[in-house]
Write a protein that holds these residues in place. Structure first.
Motif, PDB file in Angstrom:
ATOM      1  N   THR A 203       1.820  16.141  -0.189  1.00 35.72           N
ATOM      2  CA  THR A 203       2.908  16.446  -1.120  1.00 35.72           C
ATOM      3  C   THR A 203       3.546  15.156  -1.613  1.00 35.72           C
ATOM      4  OG1 THR A 203       3.397  18.634  -0.221  1.00 35.72           O
ATOM      5  CG2 THR A 203       5.199  17.492  -1.318  1.00 35.72           C
ATOM      6  N   PRO A 204       3.532  14.924  -2.927  1.00 27.61           N
ATOM      7  CA  PRO A 204       4.120  13.688  -3.463  1.00 27.61           C
ATOM      8  C   PRO A 204       5.622  13.605  -3.190  1.00 27.61           C
ATOM      9  CG  PRO A 204       2.740  14.781  -5.120  1.00 27.61           C
ATOM     10  CD  PRO A 204       2.910  15.746  -3.980  1.00 27.61           C
ATOM     11  N   ASP A 205       6.110  12.368  -3.107  1.00 28.61           N
ATOM     12  CA  ASP A 205       7.528  12.146  -2.844  1.00 28.61           C
ATOM     13  C   ASP A 205       8.418  12.836  -3.875  1.00 28.61           C
ATOM     14  OD1 ASP A 205       6.796  10.660  -0.695  1.00 28.61           O
ATOM     15  OD2 ASP A 205       7.607   8.760  -1.419  1.00 28.61           O
ATOM     16  N   ALA A 206       7.977  12.913  -5.132  1.00 29.91           N
ATOM     17  CA  ALA A 206       8.823  13.528  -6.164  1.00 29.91           C
ATOM     18  C   ALA A 206       9.113  14.989  -5.830  1.00 29.91           C
ATOM     19  CB  ALA A 206       8.169  13.416  -7.540  1.00 29.91           C
ATOM     20  N   GLU A 207       8.119  15.699  -5.305  1.00 28.09           N
ATOM     21  CA  GLU A 207       8.354  17.091  -4.891  1.00 28.09           C
ATOM     22  C   GLU A 207       9.294  17.168  -3.698  1.00 28.09           C
ATOM     23  OE1 GLU A 207       5.018  19.843  -4.466  1.00 28.09           O
ATOM     24  OE2 GLU A 207       3.826  18.426  -5.634  1.00 28.09           O
TER      25      GLU A 207
ATOM     26  N   VAL B 110       0.856  -1.190   0.000  1.00 26.09           N
ATOM     27  CA  VAL B 110       0.000   0.000   0.000  1.00 26.09           C
ATOM     28  C   VAL B 110       0.892   1.240   0.000  1.00 26.09           C
ATOM     29  CG1 VAL B 110      -1.704   1.314   1.323  1.00 26.09           C
ATOM     30  CG2 VAL B 110      -1.850  -1.188   1.248  1.00 26.09           C
ATOM     31  N   GLY B 111       0.665   2.166  -0.884  1.00 24.53           N
ATOM     32  CA  GLY B 111       1.446   3.402  -0.906  1.00 24.53           C
ATOM     33  C   GLY B 111       1.334   4.096  -2.250  1.00 24.53           C
ATOM     34  N   ASN B 112       1.983   5.230  -2.376  1.00 21.53           N
ATOM     35  CA  ASN B 112       1.978   5.957  -3.646  1.00 21.53           C
ATOM     36  C   ASN B 112       3.103   5.431  -4.527  1.00 21.53           C
ATOM     37  OD1 ASN B 112      -0.111   8.275  -3.723  1.00 21.53           O
ATOM     38  ND2 ASN B 112       0.660   8.288  -1.624  1.00 21.53           N
ATOM     39  N   LEU B 113       2.766   4.542  -5.451  1.00 20.08           N
ATOM     40  CA  LEU B 113       3.767   3.789  -6.202  1.00 20.08           C
ATOM     41  C   LEU B 113       3.731   4.093  -7.693  1.00 20.08           C
ATOM     42  CD1 LEU B 113       2.859   0.727  -4.107  1.00 20.08           C
ATOM     43  CD2 LEU B 113       5.146   1.709  -4.124  1.00 20.08           C
ATOM     44  N   VAL B 114       2.553   4.255  -8.241  1.00 20.58           N
ATOM     45  CA  VAL B 114       2.372   4.641  -9.652  1.00 20.58           C
ATOM     46  C   VAL B 114       1.398   5.809  -9.627  1.00 20.58           C
ATOM     47  CG1 VAL B 114       1.616   3.922 -11.941  1.00 20.58           C
ATOM     48  CG2 VAL B 114       2.719   2.263 -10.415  1.00 20.58           C
ATOM     49  N   THR B 115       1.894   7.001  -9.897  1.00 23.08           N
ATOM     50  CA  THR B 115       1.141   8.215  -9.604  1.00 23.08           C
ATOM     51  C   THR B 115       0.942   9.083 -10.838  1.00 23.08           C
ATOM     52  OG1 THR B 115       3.080   9.549  -9.110  1.00 23.08           O
ATOM     53  CG2 THR B 115       2.216   8.210  -7.306  1.00 23.08           C
ATOM     54  N   SER B 116       0.141  10.114 -10.697  1.00 27.66           N
ATOM     55  CA  SER B 116       0.020  11.183 -11.686  1.00 27.66           C
ATOM     56  C   SER B 116       0.171  12.504 -10.945  1.00 27.66           C
ATOM     57  CB  SER B 116      -1.336  11.128 -12.382  1.00 27.66           C
ATOM     58  OG  SER B 116      -1.444  10.009 -13.218  1.00 27.66           O
ATOM     59  N   LEU B 117       1.402  12.907 -10.781  1.00 35.29           N
ATOM     60  CA  LEU B 117       1.703  14.137 -10.050  1.00 35.29           C
ATOM     61  C   LEU B 117       0.997  14.147  -8.709  1.00 35.29           C
ATOM     62  CD1 LEU B 117       1.565  16.472 -13.164  1.00 35.29           C
ATOM     63  CD2 LEU B 117       3.608  15.860 -11.870  1.00 35.29           C
ATOM     64  N   GLU B 118       0.173  15.179  -8.422  1.00 32.00           N
ATOM     65  CA  GLU B 118      -0.451  15.313  -7.117  1.00 32.00           C
ATOM     66  C   GLU B 118      -1.918  14.875  -7.147  1.00 32.00           C
ATOM     67  OE1 GLU B 118      -0.408  17.498  -9.316  1.00 32.00           O
ATOM     68  OE2 GLU B 118      -2.195  18.729  -9.139  1.00 32.00           O
ATOM     69  N   GLN B 119      -2.295  14.074  -8.158  1.00 31.99           N
ATOM     70  CA  GLN B 119      -3.689  13.631  -8.269  1.00 31.99           C
ATOM     71  C   GLN B 119      -4.109  12.818  -7.035  1.00 31.99           C
ATOM     72  OE1 GLN B 119      -4.493  11.297 -11.832  1.00 31.99           O
ATOM     73  NE2 GLN B 119      -6.607  11.975 -11.792  1.00 31.99           N
ATOM     74  N   GLN B 120      -5.350  13.032  -6.596  1.00 31.50           N
ATOM     75  CA  GLN B 120      -5.911  12.183  -5.548  1.00 31.50           C
ATOM     76  C   GLN B 120      -6.622  11.002  -6.195  1.00 31.50           C
ATOM     77  OE1 GLN B 120      -7.569  15.917  -3.275  1.00 31.50           O
ATOM     78  NE2 GLN B 120      -7.927  14.108  -2.019  1.00 31.50           N
ATOM     79  N   GLY B 121      -6.467   9.837  -5.609  1.00 32.77           N
ATOM     80  CA  GLY B 121      -7.104   8.652  -6.147  1.00 32.77           C
ATOM     81  C   GLY B 121      -6.317   7.412  -5.803  1.00 32.77           C
ATOM     82  N   ALA B 122      -6.743   6.285  -6.355  1.00 37.35           N
ATOM     83  CA  ALA B 122      -6.089   5.017  -6.036  1.00 37.35           C
ATOM     84  C   ALA B 122      -6.273   4.031  -7.177  1.00 37.35           C
ATOM     85  CB  ALA B 122      -6.657   4.432  -4.755  1.00 37.35           C
ATOM     86  N   ALA B 123      -5.353   3.083  -7.261  1.00 35.97           N
ATOM     87  CA  ALA B 123      -5.414   2.026  -8.266  1.00 35.97           C
ATOM     88  C   ALA B 123      -5.212   0.689  -7.581  1.00 35.97           C
ATOM     89  CB  ALA B 123      -4.346   2.243  -9.330  1.00 35.97           C
ATOM     90  N   LEU B 124      -6.102  -0.237  -7.861  1.00 39.65           N
ATOM     91  CA  LEU B 124      -5.999  -1.585  -7.296  1.00 39.65           C
ATOM     92  C   LEU B 124      -5.412  -2.519  -8.338  1.00 39.65           C
ATOM     93  CD1 LEU B 124      -6.669  -3.678  -5.053  1.00 39.65           C
ATOM     94  CD2 LEU B 124      -8.869  -4.016  -6.218  1.00 39.65           C
TER      95      LEU B 124
END
Lengths: 333, 333
Positions: B265-269, A293-307
């Protein structure tokens, strides 16, 4: 748009400088070619894994370079595929003669640029295997991808194939396990907000306060369906329904469950959502054998989640548990 | 306010359920007392470390429970200290007779409630050491804390003292290294946005698009100074100036640098900002010997960052590098 940056056009360069400064024991940056590779060359010939894609999806792929995972990554501009020269430089930098694998997400630009790089290298007699990642069940065919897009399965392929390469498996074996993971993993995503590319300076699109997007990708594009914002337990059910309908795991299957944030969602919210996913998996008679669980595949600062769900076998499980040391994923060392 | 949740009043409970579901090999939850502890009891008596604080600051403290770090955590309601009964339950649950330490951040409510818990336990002959964390250089004295507030140094104390307890150091030794870390660590924070407690449903305060807050804490309270939003290199310089002016490390010191996001704040920032911090440290003749970048001490989905510097010695360094396995921090196992 509020974010930590200097000039908007420099965010990728400045991010890479910071990443390498924070992990000098793991990473080296070739600034000229914009190639990130391991700090230490392989002690003996090994199959090399190279991946790349548009920046803005961090830690994918730059955060996954290091022992037990990728050998090199070539980050493109924000939401833009790396160019062939960059891919070639990354591939050459980590070639030990034991074989080369490109892990390519199924987006038109990425597939094209990796393909062009391979054609150019073929003139020099360098042969590269391609492992295509296409786990997104949201869209079967669209303008941006022939078939399913490549999303969270990328992380699982990079970890599991990376462990196989690290222990000395040969090219055929590493490519085979990578393709097996890609074939047995599926992803579905939900976005609560849009995101703001730094040079654009305003959100890619606008969403109402009571809306969410089902079936988004990672380029800031809107999703398949815009629906009313729902409680976490309903969102978890939607994600599970979509992924399971396509994956169709055998009853009682052991699953690797990855729940990735899209950048702006704190881990605590992701864990809350995971609690609902776990309840749904148990109700379906499935076993979450490993969980990430964590921010692993992101789109900048977008809020959301992917399963992302992967139907595990013993070989994948052992390789998943093997030691890894990267900026974003680390255990056992 | 968009976030993954069910009912706003249930976010802490639902988060804990998800956290434990994701890490069944590491964590157990006592739902009645809202106490999170390690899944496996200590094999032999060991000094037990217990911490707690308002929820909304995850992974602090719940994400730091596990081998090599905390024995138990007692999370309060959002931005509200845990109650004495909860603290007592957490402490009793992990008492092996080898000694007990409460790691307490210097906030009035937290200090008071841990103190009350200790007074009650004293009636039963149970004695607990307190290690007070007060690393925030922004505010010397305010209504909410007598002296500096406790912020990021908490993570460093929990990791380093946790490793000392794990290897079998006695109570006096663990308390001593914990206090030494607390004494030699300093933090300064910058906020780019406010945050929205779920039950409140609207931001704690309003900031303009071109403003930032210097010297914020972790309870969603505004900072010491509201100033114009600045480029990352200027923000890094501000953070360093504040921390170094108070810490005054010896020339050439080895530092542990923690750059924590505030949740949104995303890790990239954060890595981009760290690149500027690293350049500033080098210019000041200081050595970033260990670096930890990520969302570690947060305020819900607030955007921003906190810089913590610890002047390292050999003992701290060895304990920092020792294996740890928690939801949020893991290496070596």
């Amino acid at each position: 748009m509020k974010r930590f940056m200097n000039e908007p056009q420099d965010v990728v360069r400045d991010y890479l400088n910071g990443l390498v400064a924070a992990h000098p024991d793991v990473l080296r940056l070739d600034t000229d070619h914009r190639v990130l590779r391991r700090a230490n060359a392989a002690a003996r010939p090994k199959v090399a894994l190279i991946a790349g894609g548009g920046s803005g999806c961090e830690p994918l792929h730059t955060g996954f370079v290091g022992p037990g995972m990728l050998d090199a990554a070539c980050p493109g501009a924000i939401f833009t595929s790396p160019v062939p020269a960059q891919i070639i430089a990354a591939t050459r930098a980590v070639d030990t003669g034991a074989g080369l694998i490109h892990i390519v997400k199924n987006f038109t630009g990425e597939v094209m640029n990796f393909g062009m790089a391979q054609e150019i290298m073929a003139f020099d007699g360098i042969s590269v295997e391609t492992v295509l990642i296409n786990d997104d069940v949201a869209i079967k065919d669209d303008d941006d991808s022939a078939g399913r897009r490549g999303l969270g399965a990328t992380v699982l392929v990079e970890k599991i194939a990376g462990a196989a390469a690290e222990r000395g498996d040969d090219l055929a074996a590493v490519a085979a396990i990578a393709r097996k993971v890609a074939a047995r993993a599926r992803t579905f995503s939900v976005g609560l907000t849009s995101c703001t590319p730094p040079e654009r300076g305003r959100p890619v699109y606008v969403m109402a306060e009571d809306e969410m997007d089902l079936g988004i990708g990672i380029s800031g594009s809107p999703g398949r369906d815009r629906v009313k914002l729902a409680p976490a337990h309903e969102i978890a059910a939607m994600l599970l329904t979509e992924v399971l309908a396509d994956l169709r795991p055998a009853p009682g299957s052991r699953l690797l469950v990855m729940l990735s944030g899209l950048g702006g969602t704190p881990d605590a919210e992701l864990y809350l959502l995971y609690g609902e996913v776990a309840a749904g998996l148990r109700a379906a008679g499935l076993r979450p054998e490993r969980v990430l669980v964590g921010n692993l595949v992101t789109s900048l600062e977008q809020q959301g989640a992917a399963l992302t769900l992967l139907e595990l076998d013993d070989a994948m499980l052992a390789l998943w548990d093997a030691p890894v040391r990267t900026a974003a994923l680390r255990w056992g060392m």
